[in-house]
Design a protein around this motif. Structure first.
Motif, PDB file in Angstrom:
ATOM      1  N   LYS A  39       0.797  -1.215   0.000  1.00 34.88           N
ATOM      2  CA  LYS A  39       0.000   0.000   0.000  1.00 34.88           C
ATOM      3  C   LYS A  39       0.843   1.285   0.000  1.00 34.88           C
ATOM      4  N   GLY A  40       1.776   1.342  -0.943  1.00 40.12           N
ATOM      5  CA  GLY A  40       2.525   2.578  -1.118  1.00 40.12           C
ATOM      6  C   GLY A  40       4.031   2.402  -1.153  1.00 40.12           C
ATOM      7  N   ASP A  41       4.695   3.518  -1.476  1.00 38.69           N
ATOM      8  CA  ASP A  41       6.143   3.531  -1.598  1.00 38.69           C
ATOM      9  C   ASP A  41       6.853   3.322  -0.264  1.00 38.69           C
ATOM     10  N   ILE A  42       6.316   3.919   0.788  1.00 43.78           N
ATOM     11  CA  ILE A  42       6.980   3.861   2.092  1.00 43.78           C
ATOM     12  C   ILE A  42       7.055   2.422   2.596  1.00 43.78           C
ATOM     13  N   GLY A  43       6.001   1.655   2.429  1.00 48.61           N
ATOM     14  CA  GLY A  43       6.004   0.262   2.863  1.00 48.61           C
ATOM     15  C   GLY A  43       7.043  -0.567   2.138  1.00 48.61           C
ATOM     16  N   VAL A  44       7.167  -0.366   0.840  1.00 49.14           N
ATOM     17  CA  VAL A  44       8.157  -1.103   0.042  1.00 49.14           C
ATOM     18  C   VAL A  44       9.563  -0.654   0.429  1.00 49.14           C
ATOM     19  N   GLN A  45       9.732   0.631   0.628  1.00 52.49           N
ATOM     20  CA  GLN A  45      11.038   1.154   0.995  1.00 52.49           C
ATOM     21  C   GLN A  45      11.491   0.585   2.346  1.00 52.49           C
ATOM     22  N   ILE A  46      10.604   0.538   3.311  1.00 54.36           N
ATOM     23  CA  ILE A  46      10.933  -0.034   4.616  1.00 54.36           C
ATOM     24  C   ILE A  46      11.249  -1.515   4.481  1.00 54.36           C
ATOM     25  N   PHE A  47      10.466  -2.239   3.682  1.00 51.38           N
ATOM     26  CA  PHE A  47      10.709  -3.667   3.473  1.00 51.38           C
ATOM     27  C   PHE A  47      12.082  -3.911   2.869  1.00 51.38           C
ATOM     28  N   VAL A  48      12.438  -3.146   1.856  1.00 52.07           N
ATOM     29  CA  VAL A  48      13.730  -3.330   1.191  1.00 52.07           C
ATOM     30  C   VAL A  48      14.872  -2.986   2.147  1.00 52.07           C
ATOM     31  N   LEU A  49      14.707  -1.942   2.949  1.00 56.39           N
ATOM     32  CA  LEU A  49      15.749  -1.566   3.904  1.00 56.39           C
ATOM     33  C   LEU A  49      15.934  -2.635   4.978  1.00 56.39           C
ATOM     34  N   ILE A  50      14.841  -3.154   5.506  1.00 55.16           N
ATOM     35  CA  ILE A  50      14.939  -4.207   6.521  1.00 55.16           C
ATOM     36  C   ILE A  50      15.549  -5.468   5.920  1.00 55.16           C
ATOM     37  N   PHE A  51      15.164  -5.793   4.692  1.00 60.49           N
ATOM     38  CA  PHE A  51      15.735  -6.959   4.019  1.00 60.49           C
ATOM     39  C   PHE A  51      17.235  -6.772   3.808  1.00 60.49           C
ATOM     40  N   GLY A  52      17.648  -5.569   3.456  1.00 58.85           N
ATOM     41  CA  GLY A  52      19.074  -5.288   3.286  1.00 58.85           C
ATOM     42  C   GLY A  52      19.840  -5.398   4.587  1.00 58.85           C
ATOM     43  N   LEU A  53      19.275  -4.868   5.664  1.00 56.45           N
ATOM     44  CA  LEU A  53      19.934  -4.970   6.970  1.00 56.45           C
ATOM     45  C   LEU A  53      20.025  -6.424   7.431  1.00 56.45           C
ATOM     46  N   ALA A  54      18.977  -7.183   7.200  1.00 52.64           N
ATOM     47  CA  ALA A  54      18.994  -8.596   7.578  1.00 52.64           C
ATOM     48  C   ALA A  54      20.039  -9.352   6.772  1.00 52.64           C
ATOM     49  N   SER A  55      20.156  -9.049   5.508  1.00 54.79           N
ATOM     50  CA  SER A  55      21.150  -9.709   4.670  1.00 54.79           C
ATOM     51  C   SER A  55      22.565  -9.359   5.120  1.00 54.79           C
ATOM     52  N   LEU A  56      22.789  -8.098   5.464  1.00 53.96           N
ATOM     53  CA  LEU A  56      24.080  -7.715   5.997  1.00 53.96           C
ATOM     54  C   LEU A  56      24.397  -8.438   7.305  1.00 53.96           C
ATOM     55  N   ALA A  57      23.409  -8.530   8.161  1.00 52.09           N
ATOM     56  CA  ALA A  57      23.589  -9.206   9.444  1.00 52.09           C
ATOM     57  C   ALA A  57      23.959 -10.671   9.239  1.00 52.09           C
ATOM     58  N   VAL A  58      23.287 -11.326   8.318  1.00 54.86           N
ATOM     59  CA  VAL A  58      23.603 -12.727   8.019  1.00 54.86           C
ATOM     60  C   VAL A  58      25.019 -12.846   7.461  1.00 54.86           C
ATOM     61  N   GLY A  59      25.380 -11.959   6.565  1.00 53.30           N
ATOM     62  CA  GLY A  59      26.710 -12.020   5.970  1.00 53.30           C
ATOM     63  C   GLY A  59      27.823 -11.732   6.953  1.00 53.30           C
ATOM     64  N   ILE A  60      27.580 -10.839   7.893  1.00 56.08           N
ATOM     65  CA  ILE A  60      28.631 -10.453   8.834  1.00 56.08           C
ATOM     66  C   ILE A  60      28.717 -11.421  10.002  1.00 56.08           C
ATOM     67  N   TRP A  61      27.573 -11.760  10.604  1.00 61.05           N
ATOM     68  CA  TRP A  61      27.612 -12.510  11.848  1.00 61.05           C
ATOM     69  C   TRP A  61      27.464 -14.021  11.682  1.00 61.05           C
ATOM     70  N   VAL A  62      26.708 -14.469  10.737  1.00 55.63           N
ATOM     71  CA  VAL A  62      26.480 -15.906  10.599  1.00 55.63           C
ATOM     72  C   VAL A  62      27.649 -16.578   9.882  1.00 55.63           C
ATOM     73  N   PHE A  63      28.080 -15.979   8.794  1.00 56.75           N
ATOM     74  CA  PHE A  63      29.158 -16.601   8.036  1.00 56.75           C
ATOM     75  C   PHE A  63      30.450 -15.978   8.493  1.00 56.75           C
TER      76      PHE A  63
END
Length: 63
Positions: A39-63
């Motif tokens: 329902k809008g740009d802000i929701g997608v933008q927040i989703f992409v940012l959270i997905f990016g942070l989660a991916s960084l977290a996995v790359g830095i801390w898990v592996f």
């Protein structure tokens, strides 16, 4: 070893897309559908940012 770099690079790309919203990516059909789902740009933008942070977290801390 490969997965660590993959997740870090993918996270950086997601943050780039989420923060700057480049038109050649933001106007793709996939993002248009996501805008309707979230329902809008802000929701997608927040989703992409959270997905990016989660991916960084996995790359830095898990592996």
């Amino acid at each position: 070893m490969f997965w660590k770099y993959f997740f870090i690079i993918y996270g950086i790309i997601c943050l780039f897309v989420g923060l700057l919203k480049p038109p050649f990516i933001w106007n793709m059909k996939k993002f248009q559908v996501m805008k309707k789902m979230f329902k809008g740009d802000i929701g997608v933008q927040i989703f992409v940012l959270i997905f990016g942070l989660a991916s960084l977290a996995v790359g830095i801390w898990v592996f």
